[in-house]
Design a protein around this motif. Structure first.
Motif, PDB file in Angstrom:
ATOM      1  N   ARG A 216      -4.191  36.444   9.568  1.00  0.00           N
ATOM      2  CA  ARG A 216      -5.445  35.934  10.136  1.00  0.00           C
ATOM      3  C   ARG A 216      -6.440  35.649   9.008  1.00  0.00           C
ATOM      4  O   ARG A 216      -7.274  36.477   8.663  1.00  0.00           O
ATOM      5  CB  ARG A 216      -6.038  36.940  11.137  1.00  0.00           C
ATOM      6  N   VAL A 217      -6.308  34.468   8.431  1.00  0.00           N
ATOM      7  CA  VAL A 217      -7.217  34.039   7.366  1.00  0.00           C
ATOM      8  C   VAL A 217      -7.634  32.607   7.666  1.00  0.00           C
ATOM      9  O   VAL A 217      -6.817  31.767   8.033  1.00  0.00           O
ATOM     10  CB  VAL A 217      -6.572  34.184   5.970  1.00  0.00           C
ATOM     11  N   PHE A 218      -8.930  32.349   7.528  1.00  0.00           N
ATOM     12  CA  PHE A 218      -9.513  31.073   7.928  1.00  0.00           C
ATOM     13  C   PHE A 218     -10.483  30.579   6.859  1.00  0.00           C
ATOM     14  O   PHE A 218     -11.006  31.367   6.067  1.00  0.00           O
ATOM     15  CB  PHE A 218     -10.275  31.230   9.257  1.00  0.00           C
ATOM     16  N   VAL A 219     -10.727  29.268   6.870  1.00  0.00           N
ATOM     17  CA  VAL A 219     -11.727  28.656   6.002  1.00  0.00           C
ATOM     18  C   VAL A 219     -12.957  28.338   6.846  1.00  0.00           C
ATOM     19  O   VAL A 219     -12.838  27.843   7.979  1.00  0.00           O
ATOM     20  CB  VAL A 219     -11.181  27.382   5.335  1.00  0.00           C
ATOM     21  N   LEU A 220     -14.134  28.623   6.319  1.00  0.00           N
ATOM     22  CA  LEU A 220     -15.384  28.279   6.997  1.00  0.00           C
ATOM     23  C   LEU A 220     -15.625  26.786   6.851  1.00  0.00           C
ATOM     24  O   LEU A 220     -15.848  26.289   5.740  1.00  0.00           O
ATOM     25  CB  LEU A 220     -16.545  29.070   6.397  1.00  0.00           C
ATOM     26  N   ASP A 221     -15.578  26.077   7.956  1.00  0.00           N
ATOM     27  CA  ASP A 221     -15.725  24.622   7.922  1.00  0.00           C
ATOM     28  C   ASP A 221     -17.138  24.256   7.482  1.00  0.00           C
ATOM     29  O   ASP A 221     -18.117  24.689   8.090  1.00  0.00           O
ATOM     30  CB  ASP A 221     -15.438  24.048   9.312  1.00  0.00           C
ATOM     31  N   GLY A 222     -17.240  23.481   6.418  1.00  0.00           N
ATOM     32  CA  GLY A 222     -18.548  23.102   5.885  1.00  0.00           C
ATOM     33  C   GLY A 222     -19.087  24.049   4.836  1.00  0.00           C
ATOM     34  O   GLY A 222     -20.016  23.708   4.105  1.00  0.00           O
ATOM     35  N   GLY A 223     -18.527  25.264   4.782  1.00  0.00           N
ATOM     36  CA  GLY A 223     -18.858  26.213   3.723  1.00  0.00           C
ATOM     37  C   GLY A 223     -20.317  26.624   3.667  1.00  0.00           C
ATOM     38  O   GLY A 223     -21.078  26.518   4.640  1.00  0.00           O
ATOM     39  N   LEU A 224     -20.706  27.089   2.485  1.00  0.00           N
ATOM     40  CA  LEU A 224     -22.078  27.553   2.284  1.00  0.00           C
ATOM     41  C   LEU A 224     -23.114  26.446   2.489  1.00  0.00           C
ATOM     42  O   LEU A 224     -24.192  26.718   3.048  1.00  0.00           O
ATOM     43  CB  LEU A 224     -22.219  28.170   0.889  1.00  0.00           C
ATOM     44  N   PRO A 225     -22.850  25.193   2.059  1.00  0.00           N
ATOM     45  CA  PRO A 225     -23.863  24.157   2.286  1.00  0.00           C
ATOM     46  C   PRO A 225     -24.238  24.006   3.764  1.00  0.00           C
ATOM     47  O   PRO A 225     -25.424  23.859   4.095  1.00  0.00           O
ATOM     48  CB  PRO A 225     -23.193  22.893   1.744  1.00  0.00           C
ATOM     49  N   ARG A 226     -23.258  24.048   4.667  1.00  0.00           N
ATOM     50  CA  ARG A 226     -23.587  23.929   6.088  1.00  0.00           C
ATOM     51  C   ARG A 226     -24.330  25.174   6.573  1.00  0.00           C
ATOM     52  O   ARG A 226     -25.285  25.070   7.342  1.00  0.00           O
ATOM     53  CB  ARG A 226     -22.323  23.717   6.919  1.00  0.00           C
ATOM     54  N   TRP A 227     -23.880  26.335   6.129  1.00  0.00           N
ATOM     55  CA  TRP A 227     -24.543  27.587   6.510  1.00  0.00           C
ATOM     56  C   TRP A 227     -26.027  27.534   6.132  1.00  0.00           C
ATOM     57  O   TRP A 227     -26.902  27.881   6.933  1.00  0.00           O
ATOM     58  CB  TRP A 227     -23.837  28.741   5.808  1.00  0.00           C
ATOM     59  N   LEU A 228     -26.308  27.058   4.916  1.00  0.00           N
ATOM     60  CA  LEU A 228     -27.696  26.961   4.458  1.00  0.00           C
ATOM     61  C   LEU A 228     -28.460  25.870   5.207  1.00  0.00           C
ATOM     62  O   LEU A 228     -29.627  26.053   5.558  1.00  0.00           O
ATOM     63  CB  LEU A 228     -27.723  26.672   2.953  1.00  0.00           C
ATOM     64  N   ALA A 229     -27.803  24.729   5.461  1.00  0.00           N
ATOM     65  CA  ALA A 229     -28.460  23.623   6.149  1.00  0.00           C
ATOM     66  C   ALA A 229     -28.884  24.005   7.562  1.00  0.00           C
ATOM     67  O   ALA A 229     -29.873  23.463   8.091  1.00  0.00           O
ATOM     68  CB  ALA A 229     -27.533  22.412   6.196  1.00  0.00           C
ATOM     69  N   GLU A 230     -28.146  24.952   8.144  1.00  0.00           N
ATOM     70  CA  GLU A 230     -28.481  25.405   9.494  1.00  0.00           C
ATOM     71  C   GLU A 230     -29.508  26.537   9.487  1.00  0.00           C
ATOM     72  O   GLU A 230     -29.843  27.082  10.540  1.00  0.00           O
ATOM     73  CB  GLU A 230     -27.202  25.861  10.206  1.00  0.00           C
ATOM     74  N   GLY A 231     -30.007  26.883   8.296  1.00  0.00           N
ATOM     75  CA  GLY A 231     -31.041  27.904   8.190  1.00  0.00           C
ATOM     76  C   GLY A 231     -30.544  29.315   8.408  1.00  0.00           C
ATOM     77  O   GLY A 231     -31.326  30.210   8.747  1.00  0.00           O
ATOM     78  N   ARG A 232     -29.269  29.539   8.165  1.00  0.00           N
ATOM     79  CA  ARG A 232     -28.699  30.868   8.374  1.00  0.00           C
ATOM     80  C   ARG A 232     -28.980  31.739   7.141  1.00  0.00           C
ATOM     81  O   ARG A 232     -29.181  31.238   6.038  1.00  0.00           O
ATOM     82  CB  ARG A 232     -27.208  30.761   8.670  1.00  0.00           C
ATOM     83  N   PRO A 233     -28.959  33.055   7.305  1.00  0.00           N
ATOM     84  CA  PRO A 233     -29.413  33.939   6.223  1.00  0.00           C
ATOM     85  C   PRO A 233     -28.400  34.083   5.090  1.00  0.00           C
ATOM     86  O   PRO A 233     -27.189  33.940   5.291  1.00  0.00           O
ATOM     87  CB  PRO A 233     -29.596  35.284   6.938  1.00  0.00           C
ATOM     88  N   VAL A 234     -28.926  34.380   3.914  1.00  0.00           N
ATOM     89  CA  VAL A 234     -28.105  34.744   2.761  1.00  0.00           C
ATOM     90  C   VAL A 234     -28.725  35.994   2.137  1.00  0.00           C
ATOM     91  O   VAL A 234     -29.841  36.373   2.456  1.00  0.00           O
ATOM     92  CB  VAL A 234     -28.028  33.613   1.710  1.00  0.00           C
ATOM     93  N   GLU A 235     -27.957  36.607   1.242  1.00  0.00           N
ATOM     94  CA  GLU A 235     -28.460  37.770   0.512  1.00  0.00           C
ATOM     95  C   GLU A 235     -28.032  37.652  -0.940  1.00  0.00           C
ATOM     96  O   GLU A 235     -27.156  36.843  -1.277  1.00  0.00           O
ATOM     97  CB  GLU A 235     -27.919  39.066   1.127  1.00  0.00           C
ATOM     98  N   ASP A 236     -28.645  38.447  -1.811  1.00  0.00           N
ATOM     99  CA  ASP A 236     -28.269  38.430  -3.214  1.00  0.00           C
ATOM    100  C   ASP A 236     -27.571  39.736  -3.575  1.00  0.00           C
ATOM    101  O   ASP A 236     -27.357  40.605  -2.730  1.00  0.00           O
ATOM    102  CB  ASP A 236     -29.482  38.170  -4.109  1.00  0.00           C
ATOM    103  N   GLY A 237     -27.227  39.867  -4.862  1.00  0.00           N
ATOM    104  CA  GLY A 237     -26.555  41.078  -5.312  1.00  0.00           C
ATOM    105  C   GLY A 237     -25.051  41.004  -5.161  1.00  0.00           C
ATOM    106  O   GLY A 237     -24.481  39.931  -4.953  1.00  0.00           O
ATOM    107  N   ILE A 238     -24.405  42.156  -5.265  1.00  0.00           N
ATOM    108  CA  ILE A 238     -22.950  42.262  -5.170  1.00  0.00           C
ATOM    109  C   ILE A 238     -22.597  43.185  -4.012  1.00  0.00           C
ATOM    110  O   ILE A 238     -23.115  44.300  -3.920  1.00  0.00           O
ATOM    111  CB  ILE A 238     -22.350  42.808  -6.486  1.00  0.00           C
ATOM    112  N   VAL A 239     -21.729  42.722  -3.141  1.00  0.00           N
ATOM    113  CA  VAL A 239     -21.293  43.529  -1.999  1.00  0.00           C
ATOM    114  C   VAL A 239     -20.100  44.383  -2.413  1.00  0.00           C
ATOM    115  O   VAL A 239     -19.135  43.885  -3.001  1.00  0.00           O
ATOM    116  CB  VAL A 239     -20.909  42.627  -0.805  1.00  0.00           C
ATOM    117  N   ARG A 240     -20.159  45.655  -2.093  1.00  0.00           N
ATOM    118  CA  ARG A 240     -19.039  46.563  -2.356  1.00  0.00           C
ATOM    119  C   ARG A 240     -18.615  47.184  -1.026  1.00  0.00           C
ATOM    120  O   ARG A 240     -19.414  47.811  -0.341  1.00  0.00           O
ATOM    121  CB  ARG A 240     -19.437  47.644  -3.363  1.00  0.00           C
TER     122      ARG A 240
END
Length: 288
Positions: free
Chosen positions: A117-141
């Motif tokens: 069960r592995v998928f690609v996000l259609d449109g990627g980060l550019p679409r996510w940002l264009a839709e005004g969805r949230p992002v965060e900084d730093g490194i996730v562990r």
């Protein structure tokens, strides 16, 4: 023709609805050619989809090879993704910062190693940002998870496999590089690599499969693109490119059309183009 795209893709809306699910893990699989002077790891630290871990294809690679980001051995792959907190039973969603470029490579790596069960996000980060969805900084562990890696050898082609396919015609070789690089009229981005293409290969630039909105095109458009490139979809297909990245875009597109007999030539032009014993056509000649 049956539409299999969303057997391999998820939408930004789906991810937004499921991002907090305990069995969903998001992976930033961004990678850029050295000539772009972009640093994927730096960009990830500055802004990524919440909860996403970063998988560097230059690090999760076969370090015994001098070829770029070759698929590592199963044990090495399992160890690397375990440390990222990716394990058995999870739904893996991969995206990249271009939109639809290196994420399919990471998708293919997981698929080749047996992740169901592995998928690609259609449109990627550019679409996510264009839709005004949230992002965060730093490194996730994330806490380490057990990952069982079993390589599906049928998904990986060697130069000998490519030579055999070109000679016998029993499989089709399709090159995802730009038409200029394929024809040998545009320079290669890596030093010491000859220009041109494998004699008998077909050219379908991966960008032809992506719509202006950054989505994978409709199945009708995908079918037309392969047909216009001369690709016989009744045969097995080996996809190739410069270093095994954009070849995965073709791989995902073919699976979206229901084609399952597909391998990626992992060494790609980085290996073929530097080997003087392997044949090269091009220098403006087009397909040979």
């Amino acid at each position: 023709m049956q539409d299999h795209r969303y057997d391999y893709l998820v939408s930004t809306a789906w991810l937004a609805d499921h991002i907090d699910a305990p069995d969903v893990v998001v992976v930033d699989g961004s990678w850029h050619l050295p000539t772009t002077e972009r640093r994927a790891a730096t960009e990830y630290r500055e802004a990524h989809i919440p909860g996403a871990v970063f998988l560097d294809i230059d690090e999760v690679a076969d370090h015994t090879s001098d070829l770029p980001h070759m698929l590592p051995a199963p044990a090495a792959f399992a160890s690397a993704v375990r440390r990222l907190g990716i394990g058995d039973g999870q739904t893996i969603v991969v995206y990249d910062s271009v939109g639809f470029y290196s994420a399919p490579r990471v998708w293919w790596m997981f698929r080749a190693m047996g992740a169901p069960r592995v998928f690609v996000l259609d449109g990627g980060l550019p679409r996510w940002l264009a839709e005004g969805r949230p992002v965060e900084d730093g490194i996730v562990r994330r806490p380490a998870r057990h990952f069982t890696a079993r390589l599906d050898h049928a998904m990986v082609a060697t130069k000998d496999d490519v030579l055999a396919a070109l000679k016998s015609g029993e499989a089709v070789v399709v090159d995802a590089r730009s038409s200029g690089r394929f024809a040998g009229t545009a320079p290669e981005p890596r030093k010491g690599i000859r220009s041109g293409h494998m004699p008998g290969a077909y050219n379908l630039p991966y960008t032809n499969l992506i719509g202006p909105d950054g989505s994978l095109r409709s199945v009708d458009a995908l079918y037309t693109a392969f047909a216009d490139a001369g690709v016989d979809l009744d045969k097995p297909v080996i996809t190739t490119c410069g270093s095994g990245v954009s070849a995965a875009v073709l791989n995902l597109a073919l699976r979206s059309l229901g084609h399952t007999s597909i391998a990626i030539y992992d060494g790609a032009w980085a290996e073929w183009g530097r080997d003087p014993n392997l044949p090269v056509a091009g220098n403006g000649e087009g397909n040979s």
